[in-house]
Design an enzyme around this catalytic site. Structure first.
Site, PDB file in Angstrom:
ATOM      1  N   GLU A  54     -48.679 -19.627   5.160  1.00 46.36           N
ATOM      2  CA  GLU A  54     -49.046 -18.492   5.998  1.00 46.36           C
ATOM      3  C   GLU A  54     -48.114 -18.390   7.204  1.00 46.36           C
ATOM      4  OE1 GLU A  54     -53.045 -18.120   8.061  1.00 46.36           O
ATOM      5  OE2 GLU A  54     -53.514 -17.378   6.045  1.00 46.36           O
ATOM      6  N   ASP A 198     -39.970   5.097  -1.502  1.00 41.75           N
ATOM      7  CA  ASP A 198     -40.566   4.194  -2.485  1.00 41.75           C
ATOM      8  C   ASP A 198     -39.630   4.167  -3.693  1.00 41.75           C
ATOM      9  OD1 ASP A 198     -42.008   2.881  -4.441  1.00 41.75           O
ATOM     10  OD2 ASP A 198     -43.915   3.839  -3.923  1.00 41.75           O
ATOM     11  N   THR A 224     -41.013  -2.571  -5.524  1.00 40.93           N
ATOM     12  CA  THR A 224     -41.417  -3.743  -6.284  1.00 40.93           C
ATOM     13  C   THR A 224     -40.152  -4.487  -6.694  1.00 40.93           C
ATOM     14  OG1 THR A 224     -41.433  -2.397  -8.292  1.00 40.93           O
ATOM     15  CG2 THR A 224     -43.552  -2.742  -7.182  1.00 40.93           C
ATOM     16  N   LYS A 227     -39.589  -4.072 -12.770  1.00 42.13           N
ATOM     17  CA  LYS A 227     -39.017  -2.809 -13.246  1.00 42.13           C
ATOM     18  C   LYS A 227     -37.502  -2.953 -13.419  1.00 42.13           C
ATOM     19  CE  LYS A 227     -42.736  -0.028 -11.187  1.00 42.13           C
ATOM     20  NZ  LYS A 227     -43.402  -0.907 -10.206  1.00 42.13           N
ATOM     21  N   ARG A 233     -43.114 -10.129 -10.584  1.00 36.62           N
ATOM     22  CA  ARG A 233     -44.016  -9.080 -10.103  1.00 36.62           C
ATOM     23  C   ARG A 233     -44.349  -9.326  -8.635  1.00 36.62           C
ATOM     24  NH1 ARG A 233     -45.701  -5.747 -13.936  1.00 36.62           N
ATOM     25  NH2 ARG A 233     -47.340  -4.977 -12.562  1.00 36.62           N
TER      26      ARG A 233
END
Length: 414
Positions: A54, A198, A224, A227, A233
């Site tokens: 974290e 995006d 992302t 793709k 992912r």
């Protein structure tokens, strides 16, 4: 000898083996899917999954993160170099949380956001009603021209001047044409809005030089890492230094706790692969395959939204074939061609049974297919759609045999 997984959990091992066989023996035409390299897969399944980290490098809330800091810094440096940006955050867990962080960084609930309509090719998180982004913010939507299937920036500008959004999105999930980032930036500047690009679908094309980059135009770039980028992912947010602190605080502690460090390592590997000359060739090959497939389908009488493609995806309107998109997608899966049913602009049919299918070439290009194979793919798609219309299961099984033969000749990376 059984593998470790087989010995520990035979049922899960059996399911994984079945999925490996399915991927090997079918051709994925889903634009958002790809096959990662063995190196990306190895990093994803590494011991970094054991760590909790974290915070950010040198500012963690747990001890024992010296190595993790090195991994995250490496991923950040590679993202900065590959995309030509001043700042990168590689911690977002996926695309939708990354996009939500953009809202958290710049907007207050109730503020106005302008995004592309989902049924025109946008994304849920660009203000669509069923998403929290459409419930927590005042969403205004632009689409495409009925005559062309292409975004009309004059319409976008008119909406922006009238509605005065604080955030404008460009990019989406079913846009087959080049995105005019400079044009969107001019509109955002005129109304004083933050522009977010995006590029989840086209990030690999941008990295490989096969699509213009939003760097230098958009205030924020969200993507992302799978793709066309062919990574794990995950997701990234990129910006200039001006917005670095706001984005970082929106990701942590704003929306999530510890990042997935094994994914961060796999992102670093994917970014390294994308920086190699071979990846630029791959990106151009994706587009060449998509254009060839589009041409072959048009020759067979299929209607493509916008009349073709500039990138990795095709949106096929099956109205003229009198076959619903869902029936077509299910038939294609029986024929070992995996795509997804999709709405088309101004679609009269419902989203769960729309008029279109969405096709893409990233995964088949990774496997080594070339434009020379696209005529056969178009023929199989056409025959499968026709078989769906007459409910001809025997024809689908025949097609499947031909597709599987090609798939086995061009296996995924292993």
């Amino acid at each position: 000898m059984p593998t470790v997984l087989e010995a520990a959990d035979a049922r899960v091992a059996e399911l994984l083996a079945a999925e490996q066989t399915r991927q090997h023996d079918t051709l994925s035409l889903i634009p958002s899917e790809n096959h990662v390299s063995p190196a990306v897969l190895a990093a994803t399944g590494s011991v970094l999954t054991n760590k909790y980290s974290e915070g950010y490098p040198s500012r963690r809330y747990y001890q024992g993160n010296l190595v993790i800091d090195g991994v995250e810094r490496l991923a950040v440096e590679r993202a900065q170099a590959l995309f030509g940006v001043e700042h990168a955050n590689v911690q977002p867990l996926s695309g939708a949380p990354a996009n939500l962080a953009v809202y958290a960084a710049f907007l207050e609930p109730g503020d106005t956001v302008l995004g592309m309509s989902l049924d025109a090719g946008g994304h849920l998180t660009h203000g669509w009603g069923v998403s929290v982004t459409g419930r927590w913010f005042r969403a205004v939507r632009y689409g495409v021209r009925r005559e062309t299937g292409v975004i009309d920036l004059d319409e976008v500008r008119e909406l922006a001047l009238r509605e005065r959004p604080k955030l404008i999105w460009c990019g989406g999930t079913a846009i087959p044409r080049t995105i005019d980032f400079a044009g969107f930036a001019a509109i955002a500047e005129e109304v004083g809005a933050v522009l977010a690009a995006d590029v989840a679908h086209i990030a690999g094309l941008i990295a490989g030089g096969a699509h213009p980059s939003p760097a230098g135009h958009a205030d924020v770039i969200a993507t992302t890492t799978h793709k066309t980028l062919r990574g794990p992912r995950g997701a990234m947010l990129m910006s200039g230094d001006k917005h670095a602190r706001a984005l970082d605080r929106a990701v942590f502690p704003g929306l999530q706790g510890g990042p997935h460090d094994h994914t961060t390592a796999a992102i670093a590997v994917a970014l390294h692969e994308a920086a190699q000359p071979a990846f630029a060739e791959y990106a151009r090959a994706i587009v060449a395959n998509a254009v060839a497939l589009a041409d072959a389908l048009i020759e067979r009488g299929y209607d493509l939204v916008s009349g073709g493609t500039d990138n990795h995806l095709l949106l096929v309107d099956l109205t003229a074939q009198d076959v619903g998109g869902r029936a077509a997608a299910e038939a294609l899966e029986q024929a070992a061609l995996v795509c997804n049913y999709n709405t088309v602009p101004f679609d009269p049919r419902p989203p769960l049974d729309p008029s279109g299918i969405r096709l893409g070439t990233p995964a088949i290009t990774t496997r080594g297919l070339t434009p020379d194979h696209m005529a056969d793919l178009a023929r199989w798609i056409d025959e499968s759609v026709q078989a769906a219309g007459r409910e001809d299961a025997a024809a689908l099984q025949r097609i499947r045999g031909e597709v599987v033969e090609l798939a086995r000749a061009f296996p995924p990376p292993a």
